[in-house]
Every structure is written in structure tokens, then in C-alpha cells.
Design a protein around this motif. Structure first.
Motif, PDB file in Angstrom:
ATOM      1  N   GLU A  54      -0.205  31.899 -25.685  1.00 64.55           N
ATOM      2  CA  GLU A  54      -1.159  32.625 -26.533  1.00 64.55           C
ATOM      3  C   GLU A  54      -2.411  31.794 -26.775  1.00 64.55           C
ATOM      4  O   GLU A  54      -3.519  32.326 -26.767  1.00 64.55           O
ATOM      5  N   LEU A  55      -2.210  30.513 -26.968  1.00 63.77           N
ATOM      6  CA  LEU A  55      -3.327  29.607 -27.227  1.00 63.77           C
ATOM      7  C   LEU A  55      -4.226  29.488 -25.996  1.00 63.77           C
ATOM      8  O   LEU A  55      -5.451  29.474 -26.117  1.00 63.77           O
ATOM      9  N   ASP A  56      -3.622  29.430 -24.823  1.00 69.11           N
ATOM     10  CA  ASP A  56      -4.401  29.377 -23.582  1.00 69.11           C
ATOM     11  C   ASP A  56      -5.227  30.651 -23.405  1.00 69.11           C
ATOM     12  O   ASP A  56      -6.403  30.596 -23.028  1.00 69.11           O
ATOM     13  N   GLU A  57      -4.613  31.799 -23.673  1.00 69.36           N
ATOM     14  CA  GLU A  57      -5.325  33.074 -23.578  1.00 69.36           C
ATOM     15  C   GLU A  57      -6.440  33.142 -24.606  1.00 69.36           C
ATOM     16  O   GLU A  57      -7.544  33.610 -24.318  1.00 69.36           O
ATOM     17  N   LEU A  58      -6.173  32.675 -25.808  1.00 75.00           N
ATOM     18  CA  LEU A  58      -7.181  32.656 -26.870  1.00 75.00           C
ATOM     19  C   LEU A  58      -8.387  31.820 -26.439  1.00 75.00           C
ATOM     20  O   LEU A  58      -9.530  32.240 -26.624  1.00 75.00           O
ATOM     21  N   LEU A  59      -8.122  30.655 -25.863  1.00 79.42           N
ATOM     22  CA  LEU A  59      -9.224  29.800 -25.428  1.00 79.42           C
ATOM     23  C   LEU A  59     -10.070  30.479 -24.360  1.00 79.42           C
ATOM     24  O   LEU A  59     -11.300  30.376 -24.383  1.00 79.42           O
ATOM     25  N   LEU A  60      -9.430  31.161 -23.428  1.00 79.57           N
ATOM     26  CA  LEU A  60     -10.192  31.886 -22.400  1.00 79.57           C
ATOM     27  C   LEU A  60     -11.054  32.979 -23.025  1.00 79.57           C
ATOM     28  O   LEU A  60     -12.216  33.163 -22.644  1.00 79.57           O
ATOM     29  N   ASP A  61     -10.494  33.698 -23.990  1.00 79.83           N
ATOM     30  CA  ASP A  61     -11.240  34.757 -24.655  1.00 79.83           C
ATOM     31  C   ASP A  61     -12.399  34.194 -25.487  1.00 79.83           C
ATOM     32  O   ASP A  61     -13.506  34.724 -25.465  1.00 79.83           O
ATOM     33  N   LEU A  62     -12.134  33.109 -26.198  1.00 81.94           N
ATOM     34  CA  LEU A  62     -13.205  32.480 -26.989  1.00 81.94           C
ATOM     35  C   LEU A  62     -14.300  31.918 -26.087  1.00 81.94           C
ATOM     36  O   LEU A  62     -15.487  31.968 -26.428  1.00 81.94           O
ATOM     37  N   LYS A  63     -13.896  31.426 -24.927  1.00 82.48           N
ATOM     38  CA  LYS A  63     -14.888  30.900 -23.980  1.00 82.48           C
ATOM     39  C   LYS A  63     -15.784  32.023 -23.472  1.00 82.48           C
ATOM     40  O   LYS A  63     -17.001  31.846 -23.350  1.00 82.48           O
ATOM     41  N   THR A  64     -15.204  33.178 -23.205  1.00 79.93           N
ATOM     42  CA  THR A  64     -15.976  34.338 -22.761  1.00 79.93           C
ATOM     43  C   THR A  64     -17.040  34.699 -23.796  1.00 79.93           C
ATOM     44  O   THR A  64     -18.203  34.921 -23.458  1.00 79.93           O
ATOM     45  N   ILE A  65     -16.630  34.729 -25.050  1.00 78.39           N
ATOM     46  CA  ILE A  65     -17.575  35.066 -26.119  1.00 78.39           C
ATOM     47  C   ILE A  65     -18.618  33.961 -26.274  1.00 78.39           C
ATOM     48  O   ILE A  65     -19.809  34.237 -26.465  1.00 78.39           O
ATOM     49  N   SER A  66     -18.193  32.707 -26.178  1.00 80.53           N
ATOM     50  CA  SER A  66     -19.123  31.582 -26.306  1.00 80.53           C
ATOM     51  C   SER A  66     -20.198  31.630 -25.231  1.00 80.53           C
ATOM     52  O   SER A  66     -21.360  31.330 -25.497  1.00 80.53           O
ATOM     53  N   LEU A  67     -19.811  31.995 -24.021  1.00 79.95           N
ATOM     54  CA  LEU A  67     -20.788  32.129 -22.941  1.00 79.95           C
ATOM     55  C   LEU A  67     -21.773  33.257 -23.218  1.00 79.95           C
ATOM     56  O   LEU A  67     -22.953  33.156 -22.888  1.00 79.95           O
ATOM     57  N   ALA A  68     -21.295  34.325 -23.851  1.00 77.06           N
ATOM     58  CA  ALA A  68     -22.182  35.440 -24.194  1.00 77.06           C
ATOM     59  C   ALA A  68     -23.224  35.017 -25.228  1.00 77.06           C
ATOM     60  O   ALA A  68     -24.350  35.519 -25.232  1.00 77.06           O
ATOM     61  N   PHE A  69     -22.864  34.073 -26.094  1.00 77.54           N
ATOM     62  CA  PHE A  69     -23.802  33.597 -27.115  1.00 77.54           C
ATOM     63  C   PHE A  69     -24.999  32.879 -26.504  1.00 77.54           C
ATOM     64  O   PHE A  69     -26.019  32.696 -27.161  1.00 77.54           O
ATOM     65  N   LYS A  70     -24.891  32.469 -25.247  1.00 72.91           N
ATOM     66  CA  LYS A  70     -26.015  31.813 -24.585  1.00 72.91           C
ATOM     67  C   LYS A  70     -27.119  32.798 -24.231  1.00 72.91           C
ATOM     68  O   LYS A  70     -28.242  32.407 -23.947  1.00 72.91           O
ATOM     69  N   GLU A  71     -26.781  34.086 -24.247  1.00 79.07           N
ATOM     70  CA  GLU A  71     -27.772  35.134 -24.018  1.00 79.07           C
ATOM     71  C   GLU A  71     -28.472  35.441 -25.346  1.00 79.07           C
ATOM     72  O   GLU A  71     -27.807  35.705 -26.358  1.00 79.07           O
ATOM     73  N   ASP A  72     -29.787  35.402 -25.325  1.00 78.81           N
ATOM     74  CA  ASP A  72     -30.563  35.600 -26.554  1.00 78.81           C
ATOM     75  C   ASP A  72     -30.311  36.956 -27.202  1.00 78.81           C
ATOM     76  O   ASP A  72     -30.200  37.051 -28.423  1.00 78.81           O
ATOM     77  N   LYS A  73     -30.214  38.009 -26.400  1.00 78.83           N
ATOM     78  CA  LYS A  73     -30.014  39.353 -26.956  1.00 78.83           C
ATOM     79  C   LYS A  73     -28.685  39.446 -27.691  1.00 78.83           C
ATOM     80  O   LYS A  73     -28.609  39.994 -28.793  1.00 78.83           O
TER      81      LYS A  73
ATOM     82  N   PHE B 214     -14.446  27.647 -30.659  1.00 81.92           N
ATOM     83  CA  PHE B 214     -13.949  27.387 -29.308  1.00 81.92           C
ATOM     84  C   PHE B 214     -13.955  25.890 -29.014  1.00 81.92           C
ATOM     85  O   PHE B 214     -12.965  25.348 -28.529  1.00 81.92           O
ATOM     86  N   GLU B 215     -15.064  25.218 -29.318  1.00 80.16           N
ATOM     87  CA  GLU B 215     -15.169  23.776 -29.060  1.00 80.16           C
ATOM     88  C   GLU B 215     -14.140  22.994 -29.867  1.00 80.16           C
ATOM     89  O   GLU B 215     -13.511  22.072 -29.364  1.00 80.16           O
ATOM     90  N   ARG B 216     -13.957  23.353 -31.129  1.00 78.18           N
ATOM     91  CA  ARG B 216     -13.030  22.616 -31.991  1.00 78.18           C
ATOM     92  C   ARG B 216     -11.579  22.810 -31.558  1.00 78.18           C
ATOM     93  O   ARG B 216     -10.804  21.856 -31.492  1.00 78.18           O
ATOM     94  N   VAL B 217     -11.190  24.054 -31.259  1.00 76.20           N
ATOM     95  CA  VAL B 217      -9.817  24.318 -30.821  1.00 76.20           C
ATOM     96  C   VAL B 217      -9.567  23.641 -29.473  1.00 76.20           C
ATOM     97  O   VAL B 217      -8.501  23.054 -29.256  1.00 76.20           O
ATOM     98  N   SER B 218     -10.552  23.682 -28.577  1.00 78.31           N
ATOM     99  CA  SER B 218     -10.420  22.994 -27.287  1.00 78.31           C
ATOM    100  C   SER B 218     -10.222  21.504 -27.486  1.00 78.31           C
ATOM    101  O   SER B 218      -9.378  20.879 -26.832  1.00 78.31           O
ATOM    102  N   SER B 219     -10.986  20.937 -28.394  1.00 75.04           N
ATOM    103  CA  SER B 219     -10.893  19.510 -28.680  1.00 75.04           C
ATOM    104  C   SER B 219      -9.518  19.143 -29.238  1.00 75.04           C
ATOM    105  O   SER B 219      -8.909  18.157 -28.815  1.00 75.04           O
ATOM    106  N   ILE B 220      -9.026  19.927 -30.170  1.00 74.33           N
ATOM    107  CA  ILE B 220      -7.706  19.676 -30.758  1.00 74.33           C
ATOM    108  C   ILE B 220      -6.625  19.760 -29.678  1.00 74.33           C
ATOM    109  O   ILE B 220      -5.727  18.915 -29.610  1.00 74.33           O
TER     110      ILE B 220
END
Length: 177
Positions: free
Chosen positions: A21-40, A91-97
Motif C-alpha cells: 500500500e505504501l509503495d502504491e501511495l508513493l507512486l500516486d503521490l509522485k504523479t500528483i507531485s509531477l502535476a504540481f510542476k505545471e503552472d496551470k 511525497f518527499e517526506r514519506v519517501s525520505s522516511i
């Protein structure tokens, strides 16, 4: 302030999500984090005008597959508390932990000169042996004259600066005269 908030969410995520579940969560959070790089996307999520339900739907529209109920509940909680903008930090904090628990760490090499992949691999090997951990290094070409290796998660920074070397040599010569 947001660091403390992210830390609380990260602890809750680590206690609630386990293994796969944690691995899946990280993938999902990463997807959203990448979307945040888009200004819109970022401006819509941070907009006070856009309704929280619309923000939730926007975030959920990033996924073509069905996400877990726990993940959806996490997004709803973040949305209700107007904290969707904290997802990249979470995402960064959970990945780090998770990396720390597996004795894996990430670092960055800063230099204004290009480094070959084998040089980076050699540095990874040296640092892995030194700290008895699995260390991976990313390369960031910038204005730093020399080489600096930053292992933030371990609290280690090692640098060799040409400017510093020139300054120290000048001081040594002047003192010798």
C-alpha cells in the motif's frame, strides 16, 4: 509551519499504510507531485476561488486506474483542510522516511563541470562504503566552481572549491613571506 504539518501527515501515512500500500501511495503521490510542476495545475489547486470538490476531482482525474480507498480518503482529508498544496512535500517526506528505514539515501553532486556516469558511480560506491548504506547520487550542473556532494538526509556536505583553494594558497604564501 508547513514542515510541522507535513511531518504530522507523514507520520499518519506511515502508521496507516503498510508495505505494498505504501509503495502504491508513493507512486500516486509522485504523479500528483509531477502535476504540481505545471503552472496551470498549481494555480488551480492554490486558487481560493476554485471549490474544494473541484480540486479533488482535478487531482483524481490524474489517475486512469482505480486508487485505493485509503488514498482517496487521504486526498479528501487534505482537500477539506485546504492542504492539497502540501502533497509534493508530503511525497518527499514519506519517501525520505521510507528510504531511511531501508538504509537508502539520496544525495546531489553540484559542479560546473560535467561528470561521467562512471565517476558518479564511483562516488556512490565510496560514500556507500563510508556510511555503510545504499547511497544514490544525482548530478546538478550549476555555477559551483569545484565539486560539492550534499547528502542532506545524513547531514553531510563535502566540497572542494577552486575559489577556496586559491584563497587558502594565497593566505599560506602571504604568511610564509
Amino acid at each position: 509551519m508547513s514542515g510541522a504539518i507535513v511531518e504530522k501527515y507523514a507520520k499518519a501515512v506511515m502508521s496507516e499504510f503498510k508495505d505494498k500500500e505504501l509503495d502504491e501511495l508513493l507512486l500516486d503521490l509522485k504523479t500528483i507531485s509531477l502535476a504540481f510542476k505545471e503552472d496551470k495545475f498549481s494555480s488551480l489547486i492554490n486558487s481560493p476561488i476554485v471549490d474544494t470538490k473541484d480540486k479533488e476531482h482535478l487531482v483524481m482525474s490524474l489517475f486512469s486506474k482505480k486508487t485505493s480507498q485509503k488514498f482517496e480518503n487521504l486526498l479528501k482529508l487534505l482537500s477539506q483542510n485546504k492542504r492539497l498544496n502540501l502533497i509534493p512535500d508530503l511525497f518527499e517526506r514519506v519517501s525520505s522516511i521510507l528510504r531511511t528505514s531501508k538504509n537508502k539515501f539520496k544525495g546531489v553532486i553540484y559542479s560546473n563541470e560535467d561528470l561521467a556516469k562512471d565517476q558518479i558511480s564511483k562516488l556512490e560506491s565510496i560514500f556507500s562504503k563510508k556510511f555503510d548504506a545504499d547511497i544514490s547520487l544525482d548530478f546538478d550542473k550549476g555555477d559551483y566552481s569545484g565539486v560539492k556532494v550534499d547528502l542532506e538526509e545524513l547531514g553531510v556536505e563535502i566540497s572542494f572549491s577552486m575559489d577556496r583553494l586559491k584563497h587558502d594558497m594565497s593566505d599560506y604564501i602571504l604568511k610564509a613571506i
